[in-house]
Every structure is written in C-alpha cells, then in structure tokens.
Enzyme design. Sequence first.
Site, PDB file in Angstrom:
ATOM      1  N   GLU A  97       1.047  -1.306   0.056  1.00 17.78           N
ATOM      2  CA  GLU A  97      -0.022   0.182   0.083  1.00 17.78           C
ATOM      3  C   GLU A  97       0.705   1.309  -0.066  1.00 17.78           C
ATOM      4  O   GLU A  97       1.932   1.388   0.404  1.00 17.78           O
ATOM      5  CB  GLU A  97      -0.666   0.144   1.104  1.00 17.78           C
ATOM      6  CG  GLU A  97      -2.329  -0.459   1.160  1.00 17.78           C
ATOM      7  CD  GLU A  97      -3.054   0.860   0.425  1.00 17.78           C
ATOM      8  OE1 GLU A  97      -2.611   1.613  -0.366  1.00 17.78           O
ATOM      9  OE2 GLU A  97      -4.170   1.206   0.566  1.00 17.78           O
ATOM     10  N   ASP A  98       0.361   2.354  -0.740  1.00 25.15           N
ATOM     11  CA  ASP A  98       1.087   3.597  -0.502  1.00 25.15           C
ATOM     12  C   ASP A  98       0.982   4.219   0.756  1.00 25.15           C
ATOM     13  O   ASP A  98       2.100   4.498   1.235  1.00 25.15           O
ATOM     14  CB  ASP A  98       0.547   4.487  -1.468  1.00 25.15           C
ATOM     15  CG  ASP A  98      -1.028   4.717  -1.237  1.00 25.15           C
ATOM     16  OD1 ASP A  98      -1.655   4.276  -0.439  1.00 25.15           O
ATOM     17  OD2 ASP A  98      -1.325   5.399  -2.340  1.00 25.15           O
ATOM     18  N   ASP A 101      -3.939   5.408   6.502  1.00 28.20           N
ATOM     19  CA  ASP A 101      -4.282   6.952   7.043  1.00 28.20           C
ATOM     20  C   ASP A 101      -5.139   6.349   8.175  1.00 28.20           C
ATOM     21  O   ASP A 101      -5.089   6.044   8.955  1.00 28.20           O
ATOM     22  CB  ASP A 101      -5.028   7.287   5.659  1.00 28.20           C
ATOM     23  CG  ASP A 101      -5.560   8.793   6.047  1.00 28.20           C
ATOM     24  OD1 ASP A 101      -5.179   9.588   7.062  1.00 28.20           O
ATOM     25  OD2 ASP A 101      -6.447   9.411   5.559  1.00 28.20           O
ATOM     26  N   PHE A 150      -1.635  16.125   4.246  1.00 29.04           N
ATOM     27  CA  PHE A 150      -1.917  15.536   2.911  1.00 29.04           C
ATOM     28  C   PHE A 150      -0.814  15.275   2.150  1.00 29.04           C
ATOM     29  O   PHE A 150      -0.364  16.492   1.672  1.00 29.04           O
ATOM     30  CB  PHE A 150      -2.963  15.997   2.601  1.00 29.04           C
ATOM     31  CG  PHE A 150      -3.672  15.050   1.367  1.00 29.04           C
ATOM     32  CD1 PHE A 150      -4.484  14.180   1.599  1.00 29.04           C
ATOM     33  CD2 PHE A 150      -3.398  15.396  -0.002  1.00 29.04           C
ATOM     34  CE1 PHE A 150      -5.149  13.477   0.656  1.00 29.04           C
ATOM     35  CE2 PHE A 150      -3.734  14.461  -1.057  1.00 29.04           C
ATOM     36  CZ  PHE A 150      -4.638  13.592  -0.435  1.00 29.04           C
ATOM     37  N   ARG A 163       1.191  12.106  -9.056  1.00 28.34           N
ATOM     38  CA  ARG A 163       1.700  10.790  -8.751  1.00 28.34           C
ATOM     39  C   ARG A 163       3.075  10.919  -9.240  1.00 28.34           C
ATOM     40  O   ARG A 163       3.931   9.846  -8.961  1.00 28.34           O
ATOM     41  CB  ARG A 163       0.885   9.983  -9.542  1.00 28.34           C
ATOM     42  CG  ARG A 163      -0.565   9.729  -8.925  1.00 28.34           C
ATOM     43  CD  ARG A 163      -1.199   8.497  -9.720  1.00 28.34           C
ATOM     44  NE  ARG A 163      -2.618   8.250  -9.418  1.00 28.34           N
ATOM     45  CZ  ARG A 163      -3.221   7.768  -8.325  1.00 28.34           C
ATOM     46  NH1 ARG A 163      -2.478   7.465  -7.284  1.00 28.34           N
ATOM     47  NH2 ARG A 163      -4.553   7.891  -8.153  1.00 28.34           N
TER      48      ARG A 163
HETATM   49  P1  IMP Z   1      -7.406   4.747   4.608  1.00 25.57           P
HETATM   50  O1  IMP Z   1      -8.468   4.089   4.003  1.00 25.57           O
HETATM   51  O2  IMP Z   1      -7.874   6.119   5.247  1.00 25.57           O
HETATM   52  O3  IMP Z   1      -6.114   4.448   5.362  1.00 25.57           O
HETATM   53  O4  IMP Z   1      -6.828   5.358   3.215  1.00 25.57           O
HETATM   54  C1  IMP Z   1      -6.046   4.608   2.342  1.00 25.57           C
HETATM   55  C2  IMP Z   1      -6.027   5.300   0.958  1.00 25.57           C
HETATM   56  O5  IMP Z   1      -6.358   6.716   1.028  1.00 25.57           O
HETATM   57  C3  IMP Z   1      -4.329   5.452   0.538  1.00 25.57           C
HETATM   58  O6  IMP Z   1      -4.392   4.029  -0.118  1.00 25.57           O
HETATM   59  C4  IMP Z   1      -4.482   6.551  -0.341  1.00 25.57           C
HETATM   60  O7  IMP Z   1      -4.852   6.207  -1.596  1.00 25.57           O
HETATM   61  C5  IMP Z   1      -5.557   7.667   0.194  1.00 25.57           C
HETATM   62  N1  IMP Z   1      -4.655   8.620   1.179  1.00 25.57           N
HETATM   63  C6  IMP Z   1      -4.850   8.445   2.481  1.00 25.57           C
HETATM   64  N2  IMP Z   1      -4.054   9.725   2.962  1.00 25.57           N
HETATM   65  C7  IMP Z   1      -3.554  10.090   1.818  1.00 25.57           C
HETATM   66  C8  IMP Z   1      -2.561  11.234   1.565  1.00 25.57           C
HETATM   67  O8  IMP Z   1      -2.106  11.951   2.317  1.00 25.57           O
HETATM   68  N3  IMP Z   1      -2.193  11.905   0.176  1.00 25.57           N
HETATM   69  C9  IMP Z   1      -2.759  10.847  -0.878  1.00 25.57           C
HETATM   70  N4  IMP Z   1      -3.614   9.874  -0.740  1.00 25.57           N
HETATM   71  C10 IMP Z   1      -3.897   9.261   0.658  1.00 25.57           C
HETATM   72 MG    MG Z   2      -4.010   3.771  -2.111  1.00 22.93          MG
END
Ligand code: IMP
Ligand code: MG
Length: 173
Positions: A97-98, A101, A150, A163
Amino acid sequence: MAAQVTPLISAERIHSRIAELAVEIRRDAPDARLHFIGVLKGSVFFLSDLVRALPGACTMDFIAVSSYAGGTTSSGEVRMLKDVDRGLQDKDVIVVEDIVDTGLTLNYLHGILRARGPRSLRTACLLSKPSRRKVDVPVDYVGFTIDDHFVVGYGLDYDEHYRHLPYIGVLTS
Ligand code: IMP
Ligand code: MG
C-alpha cells in the site's frame, strides 16, 4: 492561490528506505516465493522499487479499490474496482500500500484477501499516519511514519495529480 507541494521525503531517502524494507521482508521469509499484491494506483512506484530491491524470487498481482471520491478526506466506504487475477491459496502474500491513513482500506483488503486462504498475509506500506487511525489494522513493514499532512508524489495523488513526482511532498494551498 494554486496548490503548492513542499518537499517532505526526498527520492534518495525513499530509495534507501525501500532497500532496507526489501532486505527485512526477505529476512523474515528466507525461503518463500513471496506474492506481492500492489494496491492500485498509489503503490505502483513503491511496489516496482521494492520487488527490484528484493533478494530472491517473487510474483506480483494487483488489486484496485476506491475509498476517496477526489478529495482529501476518506468517505469511509471502500469499493473494489479490480480484483486480483490469481487465487491466493497457499501463497505468502505481501499487500503493498502507498499509505495507511484511517486504516479502513487496509482493513477491508485484509478481510477479502484472508478469506481466500493464503498461507501468510503481511502488509508493507510506504507511509503511515498513525494519528488518523480509525481501525486498528496490523502493518508489518512501514517505510516512514508521518504527521497528519496530506501528501502527494511517488504514486500518491490529489485528484489524480502529482503521482509522477519522484519525491513525497506536503500539499498546501
Ligand atoms: P485509509 O483507508 O484512510 O487508510 O486511506 C487509504 C488510502 O487513502 C490510501 O491508500 C491513499 O490512496 C489515500 N490517502 C490517504 N492519505 C493520503 C494522503 O495523504 N495523500 C494521498 N492519498 C492519501
Ligand atoms: Mg491507496
């Protein structure tokens, strides 16, 4: 005023950290033919650098999910856009995963992937924002822990932009 990207993690730091992660992942599974599942699209550069730094053989597949509708906050709803191509039975899977969050996306992925019977299931994420976590989801390998910013670049986007940047930066308006 146009959005600005303030550098946070340089390309050099990203690459040296990924090399460390690759060694760590192999050390934990010396004999396994690891099966990496990249979460599209944010993980593409991380996955491609990680597998090329990894000692030994591996295979790759991709999955795509959507949790954000073009904004900077999670809708909390995760939707599958593309499933993996192959089954996971008896595979040693590493989800790539990138960024983690809230953890909702990863939690959803763990649920559906675990149901397919892999031998093991671990996760590598390039970035983690622990202060934003809503669900307690295990992450085995973390590149960098960051504050609640962010961020964009190195695969991460804001509404599909940024990206391509080789570094990670904080998006400010
Ligand atoms: P989560 O489900 O809230 O953990 O979010 C996961 C996804 O939200 C990540 O795989 C990202 O694609 C996107 N995301 C969360 N935070 C960021 C950020 O700071 N920048 C860009 N994408 C984010
Ligand atoms: Mg993602």
